[in-house]
Motif scaffolding. Structure first.
Motif, short mmCIF file in Angstrom:
data_model
loop_
_atom_site.label_atom_id
_atom_site.label_comp_id
_atom_site.label_asym_id
_atom_site.label_seq_id
_atom_site.Cartn_x
_atom_site.Cartn_y
_atom_site.Cartn_z
N HIS A 162 0.84 -1.20 0.00
CA HIS A 162 0.00 0.00 0.00
C HIS A 162 0.87 1.25 0.00
O HIS A 162 1.94 1.29 0.60
CB HIS A 162 -0.91 0.02 1.23
CG HIS A 162 -2.01 -0.98 1.17
ND1 HIS A 162 -2.90 -1.07 0.12
CD2 HIS A 162 -2.38 -1.96 2.04
CE1 HIS A 162 -3.76 -2.03 0.35
NE2 HIS A 162 -3.47 -2.60 1.50
N GLN A 199 -5.12 9.90 0.01
CA GLN A 199 -5.44 8.88 -0.99
C GLN A 199 -4.61 7.63 -0.68
O GLN A 199 -3.43 7.75 -0.34
CB GLN A 199 -5.12 9.37 -2.40
CG GLN A 199 -6.00 10.50 -2.89
CD GLN A 199 -7.31 10.00 -3.47
OE1 GLN A 199 -7.37 9.01 -4.18
NE2 GLN A 199 -8.39 10.69 -3.15
N GLY A 202 -3.17 4.02 -2.20
CA GLY A 202 -2.90 3.31 -3.44
C GLY A 202 -2.46 1.88 -3.18
O GLY A 202 -1.84 1.59 -2.15
N GLU A 249 -0.20 -1.06 -4.94
CA GLU A 249 0.80 -1.32 -5.98
C GLU A 249 1.12 -2.81 -6.01
O GLU A 249 1.36 -3.42 -4.98
CB GLU A 249 2.08 -0.52 -5.71
CG GLU A 249 3.19 -0.77 -6.73
CD GLU A 249 4.44 0.02 -6.41
OE1 GLU A 249 5.44 -0.14 -7.13
OE2 GLU A 249 4.43 0.80 -5.43
N THR A 280 -0.22 1.38 -10.13
CA THR A 280 -0.81 1.65 -8.81
C THR A 280 -2.22 2.20 -8.98
O THR A 280 -2.44 3.13 -9.74
CB THR A 280 0.06 2.64 -8.04
OG1 THR A 280 1.40 2.15 -7.96
CG2 THR A 280 -0.48 2.88 -6.65
N GLU A 281 -3.17 1.60 -8.26
CA GLU A 281 -4.56 2.06 -8.28
C GLU A 281 -4.82 2.87 -7.01
O GLU A 281 -4.49 2.43 -5.91
CB GLU A 281 -5.53 0.89 -8.38
CG GLU A 281 -5.39 0.07 -9.66
CD GLU A 281 -6.45 -1.02 -9.76
OE1 GLU A 281 -7.65 -0.69 -9.74
OE2 GLU A 281 -6.06 -2.21 -9.84
N TRP A 282 -5.48 4.04 -7.16
CA TRP A 282 -5.67 4.96 -6.03
C TRP A 282 -7.15 5.02 -5.66
O TRP A 282 -8.04 4.98 -6.52
CB TRP A 282 -5.17 6.35 -6.39
CG TRP A 282 -3.68 6.38 -6.56
CD1 TRP A 282 -2.99 6.28 -7.73
CD2 TRP A 282 -2.71 6.48 -5.52
NE1 TRP A 282 -1.64 6.32 -7.48
CE2 TRP A 282 -1.44 6.45 -6.14
CE3 TRP A 282 -2.79 6.59 -4.14
CZ2 TRP A 282 -0.27 6.53 -5.40
CZ3 TRP A 282 -1.62 6.67 -3.41
CH2 TRP A 282 -0.37 6.65 -4.05
#
Length: 569
Positions: free
Chosen positions: A175, A189, A191, A193, A199-201
């Motif tokens: 994270h 935020q 994320g 990874e 990486t998605e936030w």
């Protein structure tokens, strides 16, 4: 002792030991409203910010960013403060604590949140969050190395904290945390990874805390993909191998056609041929007569090709935005590079926006080349007017300007001008080939391409921790000349083989980082001088006001969200 001249952007409200952070607006146009909103408040150089505990005041500027400032001492001299972190992110640990406390409170849970300082780490580097489920340690900078083998602590990494590939593979995911500026506050935020995945936030409200630890929507997808049996998928570059069994005659034509199309699709994707991939995807969707397993492969290939085409469309949109910004900034080398990439990835049916942006870029390059051709002619005339006995070292500056202008003019130069440029290069001694290189043709104006110097790209503190695969120098040892002697001579710079893995790993991390939003264009913001809104030109005849240009740059630097159509910023 001299005072620290760096600008202070953060403070705390009420008292020196307060935990309520505040971010000062950077623009003068916003500072007036900020002062009215906080006219009854006091601002302090907080102790939890590493500050001196003195009171602060706000400073308004129109030619630079606004900032906090210490009150002068009783003797009228500037106040001296030893605070190290003064920028926008210097109070992020306070924002993290406040957001985490509110997050647990909204869920009816309690958590202990503290600013840990192991081994003398500066306050603000670590935030420890202990709940009934798990303990999180937030690393906002690289002051303390994350511990991955402690089951009782889950690290959450800031944007500047690296993670190696082996850790990503072994743990499935890690994270990250980032904070975005919103007015005078910072928004958290989270994320997720994973290896070979961007990486998605997610907003903090969409995350949960479980016995396993911090969880995001991306974590659930990763766990499902790891624990469930994967569906049949098509891999580009590897055609399906037909098993050695008898196939009915009526299926032979469909089977053969399917394998040929899969092979062509793999080749088209490797060549990044968008038009060919689009055509092959439509042909594959219409194939009939193949075996059931092959039909499954074909369906997966169609879906994968569609996803790839969507990614390419996003790449084209990003390239167009970058190209538009480069034209507005007058960055000719970047315009030339981006225009080439856009032309390589564009479809025949270009949109009006693509036509406008590429046309503006082509016009820009044409005007630059025309101006450069005129500069070449002026420099040639100036050089011809110089005395013939002028030494080489006095000619070099003007001839180098001539070479640069000729490179920008390109095809607009005629053969006679090329011959004259080559003659002046020879007279100034600039046409001598480098050792072990072949001399370029006399009419050429391009500079020889130099080998990249890798040792200038990696600091010593990084490569000295690794071993060299060429001279076998161990960790902590300098590279040596491999001359076979017992007392080998130490090299002035390390071997490229020692540096390249570090550079490759750095580039891999950069590729996995989320792309920044496209830059703000000048006419998307309201002009502070003449008040013209979005899509409206300034009232001057010489282009936009300087303040409007600087405001667009500042919005880009702060990564403020782009305005909705019809809205003003």
């Amino acid at each position: 002792m001299r005072g620290d001249r760096r600008q202070i952007q953060t403070a705390v409200l009420g008292s020196a030991d307060s935990e309520e952070p505040l971010l000062l607006p950077l623009e003068a146009i916003e500072l007036g409203a900020f002062r009215r909103r906080h006219q009854l408040d006091t601002f302090w150089c907080g102790l939890l910010l590493g500050g001196c505990g003195a009171q602060l005041t706000t400073k308004l500027y129109t030619d630079r960013v606004c900032h906090f400032s210490h009150h002068p001492g009783s003797d009228g001299q500037s106040h001296i403060c030893g605070r190290r972190a003064r920028g926008i992110s210097s109070a992020d640990h306070l924002y993290v604590k406040s957001a985490a406390a509110a997050w647990f409170r909204n869920r009816g849970e309690e958590a202990d949140i503290a600013f840990a300082q192991p081994d003398g780490a500066p306050v603000g580097s670590l935030v420890d969050i202990t709940s009934r489920h798990r303990r999180l340690r937030v690393h906002l900078d690289q002051a303390v190395e994350p511990v991955w083998d402690d089951d009782g602590i889950e690290p959450v990494l800031g944007m500047s904290v690296p993670v190696d590939r082996d850790t990503l593979i072994r743990r499935w995911y890690v994270h990250r945390i980032r904070l975005d500026s919103e007015g005078t506050a910072r928004r958290v935020q989270i994320g997720t990874e994973a290896f070979a995945r961007p990486t998605e936030w997610f907003a903090l409200d969409t995350c949960t805390m479980t016995e396993r630890g911090l969880s995001t929507p991306a974590v659930e997808k990763i766990i499902r993909s790891r624990t469930s049996r994967p569906a049949p998928a098509w891999t580009p570059g590897r055609a399906y191998k037909v098993p050695d069994i008898e196939v009915r005659e009526q299926d032979l034509d469909g089977e053969s056609q399917a394998q040929d199309l899969l092979h062509e699709l793999a080749e088209a994707r490797r060549a990044e041929a968008v038009i060919v991939v689009t055509r092959l995807r439509d042909q594959i969707a219409e194939v009939t007569g193949a075996k059931e397993e092959t039909q499954t492969q074909l369906a997966a290939a169609v879906a994968d090709a569609g996803h790839w085409l969507e990614q390419q469309a996003e790449v084209r949109r990003s390239l167009l935005a970058d190209l538009d910004a480069a034209v507005a900034a007058g960055d000719t080398p970047r315009v030339r590079t981006l225009l080439t990439h856009v032309n390589m990835t564009a479809l025949p049916d270009r949109t009006e926006e693509e036509i406008r942006v590429t046309g503006a870029a082509a016009d820009h390059l044409t005007s630059v080349a025309s101006a450069a051709a005129e500069r070449v002619q002026a420099l040639l005339e100036e050089l011809r007017s110089l005395p013939r006995n002028r030494p080489e070292y006095q000619l070099c500056p003007r001839v180098q300007q001539l070479i640069q202008a000729a490179a920008e003019a390109g095809r607009l130069l005629g053969p006679r001008q090329q011959i004259q440029i080559a003659a002046w290069k020879a007279r100034a001694g600039l046409d001598k080939p480098a050792p072990a290189q072949t001399a370029a043709p006399r009419a050429s104006v391009a500079q020889p391409r130099r080998r990249p110097q890798l040792h200038k790209q990696v600091a010593r503190r990084h490569w000295i921790k690794t071993s060299c695969p060429r001279c076998w120098a161990g960790s902590g040892q300098e590279c040596v000349v491999g001359n076979g002697s017992h007392t080998r001579q130490v090299r002035r710079v390390p071997h490229d083989e020692r540096l390249k893995p570090i550079i490759d790993e750095r580039r891999e991390r950069q590729r996995n980082q989320p792309k920044p939003p496209p830059p703000w264009r000048v006419y998307e913001v309201t002009c502070p001088d003449c008040g013209q809104g979005a899509d409206a030109r300034c009232t001057t005849t010489g282009g936009p006001h300087r303040s409007r240009v600087e405001r667009a740059k500042e919005f880009t630097r702060l990564r403020k969200p782009r305005p909705e159509p019809g809205a003003e910023a």
